[in-house]
Design a protein around this motif. Structure first.
Motif, PDB file in Angstrom:
ATOM      1  N   ASP A   1       0.834  -1.200   0.000  1.00  0.00           N
ATOM      2  CA  ASP A   1       0.000   0.000   0.000  1.00  0.00           C
ATOM      3  C   ASP A   1       0.871   1.255   0.000  1.00  0.00           C
ATOM      4  N   ARG A   2       1.891   1.271   0.863  1.00  0.00           N
ATOM      5  CA  ARG A   2       2.750   2.457   0.973  1.00  0.00           C
ATOM      6  C   ARG A   2       3.613   2.636  -0.280  1.00  0.00           C
ATOM      7  N   ARG A   3       4.147   1.535  -0.823  1.00  0.00           N
ATOM      8  CA  ARG A   3       4.965   1.634  -2.026  1.00  0.00           C
ATOM      9  C   ARG A   3       4.118   2.134  -3.202  1.00  0.00           C
ATOM     10  N   SER A   4       2.875   1.650  -3.293  1.00  0.00           N
ATOM     11  CA  SER A   4       1.998   2.124  -4.376  1.00  0.00           C
ATOM     12  C   SER A   4       1.602   3.585  -4.156  1.00  0.00           C
ATOM     13  N   ASN A   5       1.510   4.019  -2.882  1.00  0.00           N
ATOM     14  CA  ASN A   5       1.282   5.439  -2.600  1.00  0.00           C
ATOM     15  C   ASN A   5       2.439   6.288  -3.135  1.00  0.00           C
ATOM     16  N   ARG A   6       3.658   5.784  -2.951  1.00  0.00           N
ATOM     17  CA  ARG A   6       4.834   6.497  -3.459  1.00  0.00           C
ATOM     18  C   ARG A   6       4.746   6.666  -4.982  1.00  0.00           C
ATOM     19  N   VAL A   7       4.339   5.577  -5.652  1.00  0.00           N
ATOM     20  CA  VAL A   7       4.172   5.635  -7.117  1.00  0.00           C
ATOM     21  C   VAL A   7       3.181   6.734  -7.486  1.00  0.00           C
ATOM     22  N   ALA A   8       2.037   6.732  -6.810  1.00  0.00           N
ATOM     23  CA  ALA A   8       1.007   7.732  -7.099  1.00  0.00           C
ATOM     24  C   ALA A   8       1.525   9.144  -6.837  1.00  0.00           C
ATOM     25  N   GLN A   9       2.269   9.306  -5.747  1.00  0.00           N
ATOM     26  CA  GLN A   9       2.797  10.627  -5.395  1.00  0.00           C
ATOM     27  C   GLN A   9       3.804  11.128  -6.425  1.00  0.00           C
ATOM     28  N   VAL A  10       4.641  10.211  -6.943  1.00  0.00           N
ATOM     29  CA  VAL A  10       5.636  10.603  -7.947  1.00  0.00           C
ATOM     30  C   VAL A  10       4.963  11.225  -9.166  1.00  0.00           C
ATOM     31  N   PHE A  11       3.964  10.538  -9.693  1.00  0.00           N
ATOM     32  CA  PHE A  11       3.320  11.015 -10.920  1.00  0.00           C
ATOM     33  C   PHE A  11       2.394  12.199 -10.652  1.00  0.00           C
ATOM     34  N   LEU A  12       1.857  12.271  -9.424  1.00  0.00           N
ATOM     35  CA  LEU A  12       1.035  13.428  -9.057  1.00  0.00           C
ATOM     36  C   LEU A  12       1.911  14.675  -8.982  1.00  0.00           C
ATOM     37  N   LYS A  13       3.075  14.522  -8.377  1.00  0.00           N
ATOM     38  CA  LYS A  13       4.012  15.646  -8.242  1.00  0.00           C
ATOM     39  C   LYS A  13       4.530  16.099  -9.603  1.00  0.00           C
ATOM     40  N   GLN A  14       4.811  15.142 -10.479  1.00  0.00           N
ATOM     41  CA  GLN A  14       5.328  15.472 -11.810  1.00  0.00           C
ATOM     42  C   GLN A  14       4.271  16.152 -12.678  1.00  0.00           C
ATOM     43  N   GLY A  15       2.992  15.931 -12.354  1.00  0.00           N
ATOM     44  CA  GLY A  15       1.900  16.566 -13.092  1.00  0.00           C
ATOM     45  C   GLY A  15       1.743  16.078 -14.513  1.00  0.00           C
ATOM     46  N   VAL A  16       2.160  14.832 -14.759  1.00  0.00           N
ATOM     47  CA  VAL A  16       2.108  14.307 -16.135  1.00  0.00           C
ATOM     48  C   VAL A  16       0.868  13.463 -16.394  1.00  0.00           C
ATOM     49  N   LEU A  17       0.126  13.131 -15.329  1.00  0.00           N
ATOM     50  CA  LEU A  17      -1.044  12.270 -15.499  1.00  0.00           C
ATOM     51  C   LEU A  17      -2.271  12.900 -14.872  1.00  0.00           C
ATOM     52  N   LYS A  18      -3.415  12.591 -15.468  1.00  0.00           N
ATOM     53  CA  LYS A  18      -4.694  12.987 -14.884  1.00  0.00           C
ATOM     54  C   LYS A  18      -5.624  11.783 -14.892  1.00  0.00           C
ATOM     55  N   LYS A  19      -6.683  11.863 -14.128  1.00  0.00           N
ATOM     56  CA  LYS A  19      -7.649  10.773 -14.044  1.00  0.00           C
ATOM     57  C   LYS A  19      -8.175  10.412 -15.431  1.00  0.00           C
ATOM     58  N   GLY A  20      -8.139   9.106 -15.753  1.00  0.00           N
ATOM     59  CA  GLY A  20      -8.620   8.635 -17.045  1.00  0.00           C
ATOM     60  C   GLY A  20      -7.531   8.409 -18.064  1.00  0.00           C
ATOM     61  N   ASP A  21      -6.306   8.920 -17.788  1.00  0.00           N
ATOM     62  CA  ASP A  21      -5.198   8.680 -18.713  1.00  0.00           C
ATOM     63  C   ASP A  21      -4.804   7.205 -18.727  1.00  0.00           C
ATOM     64  N   THR A  22      -4.231   6.771 -19.842  1.00  0.00           N
ATOM     65  CA  THR A  22      -3.762   5.393 -19.967  1.00  0.00           C
ATOM     66  C   THR A  22      -2.245   5.343 -19.818  1.00  0.00           C
ATOM     67  N   VAL A  23      -1.771   4.356 -19.070  1.00  0.00           N
ATOM     68  CA  VAL A  23      -0.339   4.118 -18.901  1.00  0.00           C
ATOM     69  C   VAL A  23      -0.049   2.675 -19.292  1.00  0.00           C
ATOM     70  N   ALA A  24       0.894   2.480 -20.206  1.00  0.00           N
ATOM     71  CA  ALA A  24       1.274   1.132 -20.635  1.00  0.00           C
ATOM     72  C   ALA A  24       2.425   0.627 -19.783  1.00  0.00           C
ATOM     73  N   LEU A  25       2.339  -0.639 -19.384  1.00  0.00           N
ATOM     74  CA  LEU A  25       3.309  -1.249 -18.479  1.00  0.00           C
ATOM     75  C   LEU A  25       3.993  -2.423 -19.172  1.00  0.00           C
ATOM     76  N   LEU A  26       5.316  -2.308 -19.376  1.00  0.00           N
ATOM     77  CA  LEU A  26       6.092  -3.390 -19.983  1.00  0.00           C
ATOM     78  C   LEU A  26       7.063  -3.912 -18.926  1.00  0.00           C
ATOM     79  N   MET A  27       6.610  -4.904 -18.166  1.00  0.00           N
ATOM     80  CA  MET A  27       7.407  -5.428 -17.059  1.00  0.00           C
ATOM     81  C   MET A  27       7.185  -6.928 -16.908  1.00  0.00           C
ATOM     82  N   SER A  28       8.193  -7.606 -16.405  1.00  0.00           N
ATOM     83  CA  SER A  28       8.056  -9.026 -16.091  1.00  0.00           C
ATOM     84  C   SER A  28       7.525  -9.161 -14.662  1.00  0.00           C
TER      85      SER A  28
END
Length: 620
Positions: free
Chosen positions: A86-113
């Motif tokens: 929960d806390r690590r995912s909060n950090r993820v959300a905070q990073v992109f919120l602070k950067q101001g690059v995403l808004k609600k409804g945007d799509t993000v593609a994930l290329l990870m194993s």
């Protein structure tokens, strides 16, 4: 007077019990399963009527508060509790919120194993109200670019072990797609690093309103599927579908005390929705492995006290092919949940590894129908009955294998098959069982729908799968239709493979299809090709072409060279006869070749080598 009455009542109850056992042997199991399904559906409906749309992510956040110290993910010796994730995912959300690059409804593609940060990113982005697209990390070049472009992401996030794949496509990516990588230091031009920013980010939750939704039908994920034709397509996954998937383990009898072993790739709905989502629904623990290992499978199960495993048919076959070891039944696994296992492998698996309840199910990623074998009947993907068809209307209809389309009678209507006959599985589309289609591709969405099937105006989802229903209403998977086949647990779109081979300047036409191989799940890829006039074969170039531009499971293992290509009456490539003839050099006069990785080319398929394949001496 009382004694005769009691005796008569007891005799009557006994008679009813015997009649039930004789005529309706699965009545109580069906009723128990149905009540569980209805209970879950009513719970979701009550929340909706109260105006509280509760998602799987909402449940996870509550679990992080209720059981913060319980392990959620076990990975390579590390423990990640519900609070940790929960806390690590909060950090993820905070990073992109602070950067101001995403808004609600945007799509993000994930290329990870498979790794914990896949889940951290997924949940963190979901907390911002973003739609997350799970990219298949096996595909490359053209197919990968197509997948990215089809879901129109604002961002592409790439795992540290996927940088080589990223480097191949980076020059061709659209300029308006930002690329973020799970590293501290930039190794490629123009990319943005994440790990350094995560270390400095706050663990505080972002506002709940960002992830809140008004309808369970709103989109939350894109999961790619080859469907039945063409390049990968982004199936639109709603909150409703995530909830249904997450209920799967619970419906099969899993509990919060279970430990679930996930070795399937997280970009598949089986691992992400049924596996991770199922653990959240239960409040259970999952053991995540980067990739499946047949040799380490049971030792991992013992090490982590695993009680529930996820499988595909190939996984079970690989385990059965492992050398027999002492103490193979010495484990705590009680449930195995998955699909695609053959009856002979099913029996061998149980005989060898012990009393494990095999929970076979059927369901397409983008589909609106699911079957679950709650009785353990070997070979079956599930059961149907009157009540099930009431909630989830479906049918098996007559299908023309030559024309590759449903058969319609003189009045233009489709007809149901008799019990015991193979028919095309179709599922009715309505408000309770909607079909959400594919992102950015209205044409492919429409192609999956059949209208005016039994009456004017009705609408059905075409699964593309042929099924058989027996006299006891058990359902069995029979085959796939269309230009696709399944190998190594993955769907292979034949048109995509044909296009890749057709790029070679000496190939005039390529007809790709799947052929069965004794002792193997699914079908192996085979290509029938025609040379251009005055051109010669270059087997090494064909080899380099397929291994460079196709995932390993999609590379044709066999080649057949023909002088002419047979067509159907509608000028489509004829595959039916080619599939029937297979790859037997004793019955096929055309030259046959097989893919030899050791020599990095295709070599002549002899009768001796064909025999070694059939006997299992050759590993495919």
């Amino acid at each position: 007077m009382v004694l005769p009455w009691v005796t008569g009542a007891a005799a009557g109850l006994l008679s009813l019990h015997l009649i039930q056992r004789l005529l309706f042997p699965y009545f109580w199991e069906d009723l128990k399963y149905l009540l569980r399904v209805v209970k879950y559906g009513l719970t979701v409906e009550v929340y909706r009527l109260r105006g509280k749309v509760s998602t799987v992510l909402d449940r996870f956040v509550k679990l992080a508060e209720r059981q913060p110290n319980k392990p959620f993910i076990l990975y390579e010796g590390d423990v990640y509790t519900y609070r940790d994730v929960d806390r690590r995912s909060n950090r993820v959300a905070q990073v992109f919120l602070k950067q101001g690059v995403l808004k609600k409804g945007d799509t993000v593609a994930l290329l990870m194993s498979n790794e914990p940060d896949f889940i951290h990113l997924w949940f963190g982005l979901a907390k911002l109200g973003c739609v997350v697209a799970f990219l298949n990390f096996n595909i490359r070049a053209r197919s990968l670019l197509h997948s990215i472009q089809s879901c129109e992401p604002k961002l592409l996030i790439v795992g540290a072990d996927m940088l080589g794949t990223l480097e191949e496509i980076l020059p061709s990516l659209q300029e308006d797609i930002q690329v973020w990588v799970m590293t501290k230091d930039p190794t490629l031009p123009g990319v943005i690093t994440i790990l350094d920013k995560l270390e400095a980010a706050s663990e505080d939750p972002v506002p709940v309103k960002l992830r809140s939704v008004n309808s369970l039908k709103s989109s939350v994920l894109y999961i790619f599927t080859s469907g039945t034709t063409g390049l990968p397509k982004a199936a639109v996954i709603s909150h409703m579908q995530v909830l249904k998937g997450a209920a799967g383990l619970w419906a099969f009898g899993a509990t919060p005390a279970d430990v679930v072993y996930i070795t399937l790739p997280l970009y598949h709905s089986a691992a992400s929705l049924l596996g991770i989502g199922g653990c959240i629904e239960l409040g259970a623990t999952c053991v995540l492995r980067k990739k499946f290992s047949a040799s380490q499978f049971w030792s991992d199960c013992k090490k982590y006290n695993v009680t529930t495993i996820q499988y595909i048919g190939e996984l079970c076959r690989y385990l059965c092919k492992q050398p027999v070891k002492e103490g193979e039944k010495d484990h705590k696994v009680r449930l195995a949940v998955g699909n695609g296992v053959r009856s002979d492998v099913w029996r061998e698996f149980l005989d060898r590894f012990g009393d494990i309840k095999m929970c076979e199910f059927y369901g397409a990623t983008e589909g609106n129908i699911c079957f679950m074998n709650h009785t353990g009947k070997i070979g079956s993907v599930g059961r149907s009955n009157f009540f099930y068809k009431l909630f989830f209307p479906f049918d098996l209809i007559k299908y023309d294998f030559q024309k590759e389309e449903p058969i319609r009678n003189e009045h233009g209507w489709c007809e149901s098959v008799k019990k015991g006959d193979a028919g095309l599985l179709i599922s009715k589309v309505n408000s309770k069982n909607p079909f959400f289609g594919y992102a950015g591709n209205k044409k492919h969405t429409e192609k999956k729908l059949l209208s005016d099937v039994f009456k004017k105006g009705d609408l059905y989802f075409n699964t593309g799968d042929l099924m058989v229903q027996d006299q006891e209403n058990f359902l069995y998977f029979w085959d796939r239709t269309g230009d696709t086949f399944r190998w190594k647990g993955e769907n292979v779109a034949t048109t995509e493979v044909s296009d890749i081979i057709g790029m070679l300047d000496f190939i005039q036409e390529a007809n790709v299809y799947g052929v069965p191989v004794p002792g193997h799940e699914g079908k192996v890829g085979m290509a029938s090709v025609i040379l251009k006039p005055n051109k010669s074969l270059d087997f090494q170039r064909i080899y380099e072409q397929v291994v460079t531009y196709l995932p390993s499971y999609a590379c044709p293992l066999f080649l057949r060279f023909q002088e002419t290509m047979e067509l159907t009456g509608t000028f489509k490539q004829q595959k039916f006869q080619l599939v029937r003839e297979g790859f037997d050099p004793s019955v096929i006069s055309d030259p046959l070749y097989y893919l030899d990785h050791s020599k990095k080319t295709y070599v002549l398929l002899t009768k001796e080598y064909h025999g070694q394949i059939l006997s299992g001496q050759v590993k495919l």
